[in-house]
Each structure stands twice: as structure tokens, then as C-alpha cells.
Design an enzyme around this catalytic site. Structure first.
Site, PDB file in Angstrom:
ATOM      1  N   CYS A  91      63.162  54.709  12.972  1.00 42.37           N
ATOM      2  CA  CYS A  91      64.583  54.764  12.079  1.00 42.37           C
ATOM      3  C   CYS A  91      65.607  54.769  12.736  1.00 42.37           C
ATOM      4  O   CYS A  91      65.979  53.619  13.475  1.00 42.37           O
ATOM      5  CB  CYS A  91      64.205  55.963  11.168  1.00 42.37           C
ATOM      6  N   HIS A 136      59.230  54.775   8.801  1.00 35.83           N
ATOM      7  CA  HIS A 136      58.669  56.155   9.071  1.00 35.83           C
ATOM      8  C   HIS A 136      57.109  56.020   9.281  1.00 35.83           C
ATOM      9  O   HIS A 136      56.356  56.387   8.428  1.00 35.83           O
ATOM     10  CB  HIS A 136      59.228  57.225   8.614  1.00 35.83           C
ATOM     11  N   GLU A 165      54.851  57.988  10.580  1.00 34.23           N
ATOM     12  CA  GLU A 165      54.308  59.061  10.585  1.00 34.23           C
ATOM     13  C   GLU A 165      53.920  59.488   9.210  1.00 34.23           C
ATOM     14  O   GLU A 165      52.814  60.499   9.008  1.00 34.23           O
ATOM     15  CB  GLU A 165      55.221  60.271  11.209  1.00 34.23           C
TER      16      GLU A 165
END
Length: 542
Positions: free
Chosen positions: A379, A514, A516
Site C-alpha cells: 500500500c 493488502h 495480508e
């Protein structure tokens, strides 16, 4: 009809209700049940989207673009399932919904009260979250006795008697303090907490006893009698070497039979073999690497919860312990990147908002690029990757993001609003936050470039799906200059730049999304897994 398991907390917060709920959900799912999860937050904020990371920790984003509590991330990681915005609601959402309906005449002139209207709205939301599932595990935020939690307690109490509910089961997570000077565990805090629940009209059927020390059998028996639960329904929750060891611990203590009996679920035999194998690799790995984690909220690691867990997932699949070298980006500005990162096997620059520490992150990126150290920027980390390259390779010394310098002559990054206004793009799903900023939220497709690290990481997939939470985008005006100078765009979404790489570098990737948010213990995110592989290869000198 759906059956409901309610998880409440007593004595104090941060006991691990979220991990408890996720662990039970995981065991039920691995037993073949269709399990839903719900977190109820009693704060009056509509969602955590405008809350400081230092105040609330990470904001977890669902695939449908909801900004939710970080426990939803735990649910997804433990159950290997993508949940939606219906899996989290707050007091703010409940009251907003009721007030809006009242203003529109939806209550036909009634006087609006906590009972039945607020409580009724809560019950409706719980039932909606349970639709399509055999079992819904509901975690109630806060502790028993909190003023703000009373309407939620009343709602779940009423659900015991609801004809549309197939069954309810109440689990209470509570602290068992150990008084070192006396050499004794104490049950009184739990007894008082259970008494408060009973006063409300809820009788817990299981106690999850959080303790730093193992509970003697005689103490567990005393706890069962004093709390009016069966002895096999007192489950120890000791500090674990990994949160992923908790379901295994619960399973070994036979947590499921009392639940199955009460809810008439039949015999439950969870298949946790693969899970157990991964946990053993987390606890006793064969390899070890160090990743320089560059961020600015390091005083509270919960701000990066999903990213930390994603690296642990990848490490487990590679039988590798990921050691974190926590590097405050502001400290880099003072001491230099090489001083703080020279012993790291890879560098990761995490996302964030605001100008604090930005120049330190840019220095970290420059260090990783020029020293051929594996690098992943996420990001803001990707956006600053473009800024660093523009300054030090293209020669634009004043290059910046308009987030930090609105007057820069070379805006490498600019607002989403500019893209919408210039292109008339209607497919880009955005959300206007109460603070006035436009956020790109939720899951979007990303087209990967053939031959890229990105496509290789995702096993050759041409289009991948990843989640976003940001309000700035890479400026495509500079794409040709960047690519002519060796930085290639390898991921795109509706004309937006999603990923960049440097082919001349051993492993260098920046992603706007993102990754994750989609990583789970049993299925780690591909880009993060590839990053950890690269770090391992670098550590071995490959």
C-alpha cells in the site's frame, strides 16, 4: 434453523475471547459443520475506520469492503473463510439503523425505546448473520457488567426463548488469577462474574479459564461447583506458544462433547492433522530468517496484526521461523537505513496514513533496492517505492505523493478522486468516510503480467483477487518513464497500477493491495509466501 454459541468475557478485557471464539469455530468447521462467526462491538463508533491504530489496533477489511474489528481477521485466519460485513456490527450501527427507521416512519409513531426496539434490532442482526449456517459463534465485546453491553446481553438472553432459534450455548471466558505469595489460584473473580451473568438472566454452560499456571483438578472441581457447570465444561486456556495451538489444546481437553450434547450436534471428530503439523513448524522450525519490518506504529504491534500473522503463516509452510526486526521509520531518519537494516534478510515497508516517518521509509526502500535485498512494499510501501525511484533514478528530486506535498512538481501518487473525475470510472467501488476522504475498500481483481514475480507467486494466475484500503493511487502519467528506467508495472486493475517490480533486482515487489488480509494458516497469501521464500534464499546466500 441455526444454532448459536455465545462467547462472553468477565473480570477484564484482552483475555482472548476472539481467539477462543475462532478456535471453537475452527474445531466445528473441521468437524464438517457450516460455521458462521460474528463479533459484536459495544462502542458507539459506527466502525473502526476513523479510529487511531494506537487506540483500536488494526482495521480489518472484508472482501465486500467493510471496515471491521481485527477479530474478524482472526476468524478468517482460523476458519480459512472469507466473512462479510454482516460478521461485525457496533452499537453505533444499531442506533443509527433504528433512528433512520424512526425518521422514515418505520415504527408508525411508536415511542422508541431500548426494549423492544434496540434489542430487537440486535436480535435481527444476529439472526441475519446466522443465515445459511449450522452454527453461528457470537463473540460479545467488552466484559460482563459494562454499561454499553447491557442491550446486547438482553438480546442474547431473549434468544434463549426464541422459537426461531434451534438452540443456544453460553461460554464465559474469565481470568483465574494466581497469587504468587499465597501460592494459590483464586476463583472469586470468576464467581462474581458468573453471578453478574445470572443476574442478567444468562447461565453459562462452559467456563474457559484463562490462567498463567495450570489449574489443579481440585480447583477445577471447585470452579465447576461454584459456577454451576459440569466438570468437563471447565476448560483451561493457558498461555500458548502460538495462538494457533489453542484449538489443539481445546480439542485435547474435549471441549466439543459438552457443546455437541447441549446443541444436539451428534458426535464431532475434527480433522486437525494438517493444522497440528503447521503449529509444530511454528513452534519448532528448522530454518530462521530476519525481516526488517519498517513501520510507524511499532509501539502497538496490533496495528499490523494481519501482516504479522501472514508472515507467520508463510514461515510455517516453509518450516521457517520469521524473526521480526522492528524498525521505526522515524529512527531511520535519525540514524540511517543501513545501521538498522544491515543484519536483515529482507525488508518490508508496511502501509499507513500520514506524513510521519515517510522519509525513513523511503530510505529503507533505497537501501533494499541498492543493496539487492529482497523487498516487499504494501500500500503506502508501494507508493513510496515509486517516489524513491523517481527521486533517485529518474532524477526528480522533489517527487512526492500529494498526500505529503500538494504542490510537488512530480506527483507520483494522487487522490482517488482525481482518477474518478478524469476517467469517469464507475466500476471503482469507493466509500466516502465521515472525515470526507474517499477510500477504495474491499476486494478487486488484479491482472498480472506474464513472466513477473507476481504471476509466478500466484502460480501463473492471470487475474487475482486482493483487498484494498487506501485513498491514493499511483499516477499513470509516469508509467512510461518508470518502465524505460527499469521499474515495470506487473499488476493492473481497471487502468490502475496495482503492482511494480524491478526485474534487475533479485526480488523486489510493491503492491497497492493488502495481501495480508487474505492470508490464513492453512492457505498463506502467495505474494507474502514468495517474499519469505526470497528472504530464506537470501539468508542462505542463494
Amino acid at each position: 434453523m441455526t444454532k448459536f454459541i455465545f462467547v462472553t468475557g468477565g473480570v477484564l478485557s484482552s483475555l482472548g475471547k476472539g481467539i477462543t471464539a475462532a478456535s471453537i469455530g475452527a474445531l466445528l468447521k473441521h468437524s464438517g459443520k457450516k460455521v458462521g462467526m460474528l463479533k459484536i462491538d459495544p462502542y458507539i463508533n459506527v466502525d473502526p475506520g476513523t479510529m487511531s491504530p494506537l487506540e483500536h489496533g488494526e482495521v480489518f477489511v472484508t472482501k465486500d469492503g467493510a471496515e471491521t474489528d481485527l477479530d474478524i481477521g482472526n476468524y478468517e485466519r482460523f476458519l480459512d473463510t472469507s466473512f462479510l460485513k454482516t460478521s461485525n456490527f457496533t452499537t453505533g450501527q444499531v442506533y443509527s439503523s433504528v433512528i433512520e427507521r424512526e425518521r422514515a416512519g418505520g415504527y408508525l409513531g411508536q415511542t422508541i425505546q431500548v426494549i423492544p426496539h434496540i434489542v430487537g434490532e440486535i436480535v435481527d442482526r444476529i439472526k441475519k448473520a446466522g443465515e445459511g449456517h449450522d452454527i453461528l459463534v457470537v463473540e460479545l465485546g467488552g466484559t460482563v457488567g459494562d454499561i454499553e453491553g447491557q442491550p446486547f446481553m438482553e438480546a442474547v438472553r431473549q434468544m434463549k426463548h426464541d422459537e426461531d432459534v434451534a438452540g443456544t450455548f453460553f461460554i464465559h471466558v474469565t481470568l483465574i488469577p494466581y497469587i504468587k505469595a499465597a501460592g494459590e489460584h483464586k476463583s472469586k473473580p470468576t464467581q462474581h462474574s458468573v453471578q453478574e451473568l445470572r443476574r442478567i438472566g444468562i447461565t453459562p454452560q462452559m467456563i474457559i479459564a484463562r490462567s498463567e499456571h495450570a489449574l489443579p483438578k481440585t480447583f477445577k472441581k471447585k470452579l465447576a461447583f461454584s459456577c454451576d457447570v459440569s466438570q468437563d465444561s471447565v476448560i483451561e486456556a493457558l498461555d500458548a506458544p502460538s495462538v494457533y495451538a489453542v484449538p489443539i489444546s481445546f480439542m485435547h481437553q474435549n471441549i466439543l462433547p459438552p457443546i455437541a450434547k447441549a446443541l444436539e450436534l451428534g458426535e464431532l471428530n475434527p480433522d486437525m492433522e494438517q493444522w497440528d503439523g503447521l503449529v509444530k513448524k511454528i513452534v519448532s522450525p528448522q530454518e530462521r530468517i530476519s525481516i526488517g519490518f519498517v513501520g510507524k506504529y511499532l509501539e502497538l504491534k496490533e496495528s499490523y496484526k494481519s501482516l504479522i500473522e501472514a508472515l507467520i503463516h508463510s514461515g510455517a509452510h516453509l518450516d521457517t521461523k520469521v524473526d521480526f526486526c522492528w524498525v521505526d521509520s522515524e529512527e531511520i531518519e535519525e540514524r540511517g537505513a543501513e545501521t538498522l537494516l544491515q543484519d536483515c534478510d529482507a525488508v518490508l515497508v508496511a502501509g499507513g496514513f500520514g506524513s510521519r516517518g515517510v522519509e525513513g521509509k523511503i530510505q529503507a526502500i533505497n537501501y533494499a533496492r541498492t543493496n539487492k535485498v529482497p523487498y516487499l512494499g504494501i500500500c503506502l510501501g508501494m507508493q513510496l517505492t515509486l517516489v524513491e525511484y523517481a527521486r533517485n533514478v529518474l532524477g526528480y528530486e522533489d517527487a512526492n505523493s500529494i498526500e505529503f506535498d500538494e504542490e510537488t512538481a512530480h506527483p507520483m501518487i494522487y487522490l482517488i478522486d482525481n482518477f474518478i473525475n478524469q476517467s469517469g470510472e464507475t466500476e471503482l467501488r469507493t466509500h466516502k468516510s465521515p472525515m470526507g476522504g474517499t477510500l477504495r475498500l474491499g476486494e478487486y481483481p488484479c491482472d498480472t503480467k506474464e513472466g513477473s514475480l507476481l504471476r509466478e507467486a500466484y502460480n501463473g494466475e492471470k487475474t487475482i483477487l486482493e483487498r484494498h484500503r487506501h485513498r491514493y493511487e499511483a499516477n499513470p502519467t509516469y508509467r512510461k518513464e518508470l518502465e524505460d528506467a527499469g521499474m515495470i508495472v506487473t499488476g493492473e486493475s481497471n487502468g490502475l497500477i496495482e503492482a511494480v517490480e524491478i526485474p534487475a533486482h533479485p526480488w523486489f515487489l510493491g503492491v497497492q493491495f493488502h495481501p495480508e488480509f487474505t492470508s490464513r494458516l492453512q492457505t498463506p497469501n502467495p505474494s507474502i509466501l514468495a517474499f519469505v521464500k526470497a528472504a530464506l534464499a537470501h539468508a542462505k546466500g542463494a
